[in-house]
Design a protein around this motif. Structure first.
Motif, PDB file in Angstrom:
ATOM      1  N   ALA A 175      -9.655   6.874  -0.293  1.00  0.00           N
ATOM      2  CA  ALA A 175      -9.550   5.357  -0.399  1.00  0.00           C
ATOM      3  C   ALA A 175      -7.911   5.190  -0.483  1.00  0.00           C
ATOM      4  CB  ALA A 175     -10.157   4.807  -1.555  1.00  0.00           C
ATOM      5  N   THR A 176      -7.186   6.001  -1.355  1.00  0.00           N
ATOM      6  CA  THR A 176      -5.804   6.000  -1.696  1.00  0.00           C
ATOM      7  C   THR A 176      -5.137   5.841  -0.199  1.00  0.00           C
ATOM      8  OG1 THR A 176      -6.064   6.823  -3.843  1.00  0.00           O
ATOM      9  CG2 THR A 176      -4.036   6.701  -3.086  1.00  0.00           C
ATOM     10  N   GLU A 177      -5.361   6.980   0.369  1.00  0.00           N
ATOM     11  CA  GLU A 177      -4.542   7.175   1.703  1.00  0.00           C
ATOM     12  C   GLU A 177      -4.721   5.962   2.700  1.00  0.00           C
ATOM     13  OE1 GLU A 177      -2.574   9.853   2.652  1.00  0.00           O
ATOM     14  OE2 GLU A 177      -2.629  10.034   0.361  1.00  0.00           O
ATOM     15  N   ALA A 178      -6.146   5.458   2.753  1.00  0.00           N
ATOM     16  CA  ALA A 178      -6.613   4.244   3.782  1.00  0.00           C
ATOM     17  C   ALA A 178      -5.543   3.109   3.218  1.00  0.00           C
ATOM     18  CB  ALA A 178      -7.913   3.971   3.497  1.00  0.00           C
ATOM     19  N   GLN A 179      -5.390   2.806   1.769  1.00  0.00           N
ATOM     20  CA  GLN A 179      -4.742   1.742   1.454  1.00  0.00           C
ATOM     21  C   GLN A 179      -3.166   1.738   1.641  1.00  0.00           C
ATOM     22  OE1 GLN A 179      -5.698   1.722  -2.778  1.00  0.00           O
ATOM     23  NE2 GLN A 179      -7.679   0.513  -2.354  1.00  0.00           N
ATOM     24  N   LEU A 180      -2.499   3.074   1.598  1.00  0.00           N
ATOM     25  CA  LEU A 180      -1.473   3.191   1.890  1.00  0.00           C
ATOM     26  C   LEU A 180      -1.013   3.098   3.392  1.00  0.00           C
ATOM     27  CD1 LEU A 180      -0.336   6.613  -0.314  1.00  0.00           C
ATOM     28  CD2 LEU A 180       0.644   4.272  -0.390  1.00  0.00           C
ATOM     29  N   ALA A 181      -1.974   3.539   4.097  1.00  0.00           N
ATOM     30  CA  ALA A 181      -2.015   3.503   5.674  1.00  0.00           C
ATOM     31  C   ALA A 181      -1.959   1.852   6.137  1.00  0.00           C
ATOM     32  CB  ALA A 181      -2.972   4.052   6.242  1.00  0.00           C
ATOM     33  N   ALA A 182      -2.909   1.095   5.230  1.00  0.00           N
ATOM     34  CA  ALA A 182      -3.055  -0.440   5.665  1.00  0.00           C
ATOM     35  C   ALA A 182      -1.645  -1.132   5.110  1.00  0.00           C
ATOM     36  CB  ALA A 182      -4.223  -0.846   4.797  1.00  0.00           C
TER      37      ALA A 182
END
Length: 428
Positions: free
Chosen positions: A61-68
Motif C-alpha cells: 500500500a505504501t509503495e502504491a501511494q508513492l507511485a500514485a
C-alpha cells in the motif's frame, strides 16, 4: 484586486522555513551518524523485521501511494491544454464556405508551474508518510514480538508452577497417608494444584492471542523460536543529539503544511483567465468564383458570475490548519521524547534491580521452601503462599522485560534511531 487579500508573506515564511528544515535535517543526520553509538538489533531480528515489512500488505500500500504521488507529479508537469481542431462548412444558396481551424488555450499565468510545485510537495508528503508508516510498523512489530516473548515465558513459568504444585500434591497425599499432615492440608495442596491448572489454561490462551497479534504484523514465531530478548545488552538512555526535525512525524506534518501552502498558489492562479487563440483558413465559392478565407480569433473567459475567490479563501484556511497542525505535532513530539527517555530509564533501572534480586531465583527458593516444609518448619498454607509469591515474582519479571522492550522501542522512535537500529534505514 481581491487577490491581494490573501496573506502572501506567510507563504514566503513557510517556504523559507522548509529550506531551513531541509538544511537542519541534513546536518542533524550527519550529527547522528557521527555521535550515535553504532548499536543495532541482532542480525536475525533485523532480517525477520525486514522480511515482515516487505511481505506485509502495508508495504504494498505504501509503495502504491508513492507511485500514485509520483504519477500525479508527472501529470501536473504536463501542459494543461491540448489544441482543438475545428472543421466548418456553410452552404447558403449559391455561396459555399469550407474552413479548418486550430484553437489553443494559452497558460499565461503559470498554472502549470504552480500545479507542478504543488504535486512535488505532495510527493514529499507521501515520502514522509511512507517513512512514518514504516517506523510505526517497526514499533508495532517489536511490541508484538516482545509480548509474544513475555507470553511464552509466562507459560513456561506456569508449567513450572503446575509441576511444582502437582508434585507437592502428590507428596501431600503420601504425607496424609502416613498421618504426617491433616486432611485439610492435603485438600489445600490439591486445591492449589487445581488452581494452577486453571491459571495455566489462561496463560496458554494469552500466548495464543499474543502469537495471533504477532502474525498479524507479518511476524513468524517459528523463525525466531531460538532467539530470546537480549535485554542485558540494551544501552542506557542518552540525551538525543538531534532535534525533532529528524523524526518522520514532524517531517510529514511540515510537508503537509508546505503542500497546503502551494495549493493556495494553485487556487490563486486558477482565478486568472487563460485566453484561447484560434486561426482558421478555408475557401469560399461564389457561384463560379472562388476565394480564400483566413481568420484569427481570441476569446477570454469572463469570471463574472463566479470569481473563484472562495476557493482561494478555502485553500488559505486549509494552509492555516496545516501550519497549526505542524506546530501541534512539534509540541507533542518534544513532550513525547522526554516521556520516552524517562520511561526507558525507569524501566531499565527497575529491570537491573530485579535481575540482581535473590528473590527471583525460583529454583533456589522452591527447593528451600520444600525442604522447610518437609522438616515441619513451614505449614502447608505458608509453603503454598510463599511459593505463589515466588512464581508471581517471576511472572512479573517477564512482564517487566516486555515493558522494558516497549519503552526501548519508544525511546528509539522518539530519538529517531529506530529504523537504523532495526536495519530499515535506506530500505524502501
Amino acid at each position: 484586486l481581491p487577490m491581494h487579500l490573501v496573506r502572501s508573506p506567510r507563504r514566503r515564511r513557510v517556504a523559507r522555513l522548509a529550506v531551513l528544515v531541509l538544511a537542519a535535517s541534513l546536518l542533524s543526520g550527519l550529527a547522528m551518524a557521527a555521535q550515535t553509538p553504532d548499536t543495532q538489533a541482532p542480525v536475525a531480528l533485523r532480517e525477520a523485521l525486514q522480511a515482515a515489512w516487505q511481505h506485509h500488505p502495508s508495504y504494498r500500500a505504501t509503495e502504491a501511494q508513492l507511485a500514485a504521488a509520483r504519477a500525479r507529479y508527472d501529470a501536473a508537469g504536463r501542459p494543461l491544454y491540448n489544441p482543438e481542431v475545428e472543421l466548418a462548412g456553410d452552404d447558403e444558396g449559391p455561396d459555399r464556405t469550407t474552413t479548418a481551424g486550430l484553437n489553443l488555450t494559452l497558460d499565461l499565468s503559470g498554472k502549470r508551474r504552480a500545479r507542478r510545485d504543488a504535486a512535488s510537495a505532495r510527493v514529499d508528503l507521501a515520502t514522509a508518510e511512507a517513512k512514518l508508516r514504516r517506523r510505526d510498523f517497526a514499533k508495532q512489530w517489536f511490541a508484538s514480538w516482545a509480548e509474544l516473548q513475555t507470553a511464552q515465558q509466562r507459560v513456561r513459568t506456569g508449567e513450572r508452577r503446575l509441576a511444582l504444585v502437582t508434585r507437592f500434591g502428590e507428596l501431600a497425599q503420601k504425607q496424609f497417608a502416613a498421618a504426617d499432615i491433616s486432611g485439610l492440608e492435603r485438600d489445600l495442596a490439591l486445591l492449589a494444584r487445581d488452581e494452577a491448572q486453571a491459571q495455566q489454561s489462561q496463560l496458554v490462551a494469552e500466548q495464543a492471542e499474543a502469537e495471533a497479534r504477532f502474525r498479524a504484523v507479518g511476524g513468524s514465531p517459528e523463525l525466531l523460536a531460538s532467539l530470546t530478548l537480549p535485554s542485558d545488552a540494551l544501552p542506557p538512555p542518552t540525551a538525543p543529539q538531534t532535534g525533532i526535525e529528524q523524526l518522520p512525524d514532524w517531517q510529514a506534518a511540515q510537508a503537509a503544511a508546505l503542500a497546503a501552502e502551494r495549493e493556495v498558489t494553485v487556487a490563486r492562479r486558477n482565478r486568472i483567465a487563460d485566453p484561447t487563440v484560434g486561426v482558421r483558413g478555408g475557401r469560399i465559392d461564389y457561384g463560379n468564383v472562388q476565394d480564400n478565407v483566413v481568420g484569427v480569433s481570441l476569446s477570454i473567459p469572463l469570471f463574472v458570475r463566479n470569481s473563484y475567490r472562495a476557493e482561494v479563501v478555502a485553500a488559505q484556511a486549509d494552509a492555516d490548519v496545516a501550519i497549526a497542525e505542524a506546530e501541534r505535532v512539534r509540541v507533542e513530539l518534544d513532550a513525547d521524547r522526554r516521556r520516552a527517555i524517562d520511561s526507558y530509564a525507569a524501566a531499565q533501572s527497575t529491570w537491573s534491580r530485579w535481575q540482581g534480586s535473590r528473590g527471583t531465583d525460583v529454583e533456589r527458593r522452591a527447593n528451600l521452601l520444600e525442604r522447610l516444609w518437609r522438616e515441619g518448619e513451614l505449614s502447608t498454607a505458608d509453603y503454598l503462599l510463599q511459593l505463589k509469591q515466588t512464581l508471581d515474582t517471576q511472572l512479573a519479571g517477564a512482564e517487566l522485560e516486555a515493558r522494558l522492550w516497549r519503552s526501548y522501542a519508544d525511546y528509539l522512535a522518539a530519538t529517531g534511531q529506530l529504523e537504523r537500529w532495526a536495519g530499515l534505514e535506506g530500505t524502501p
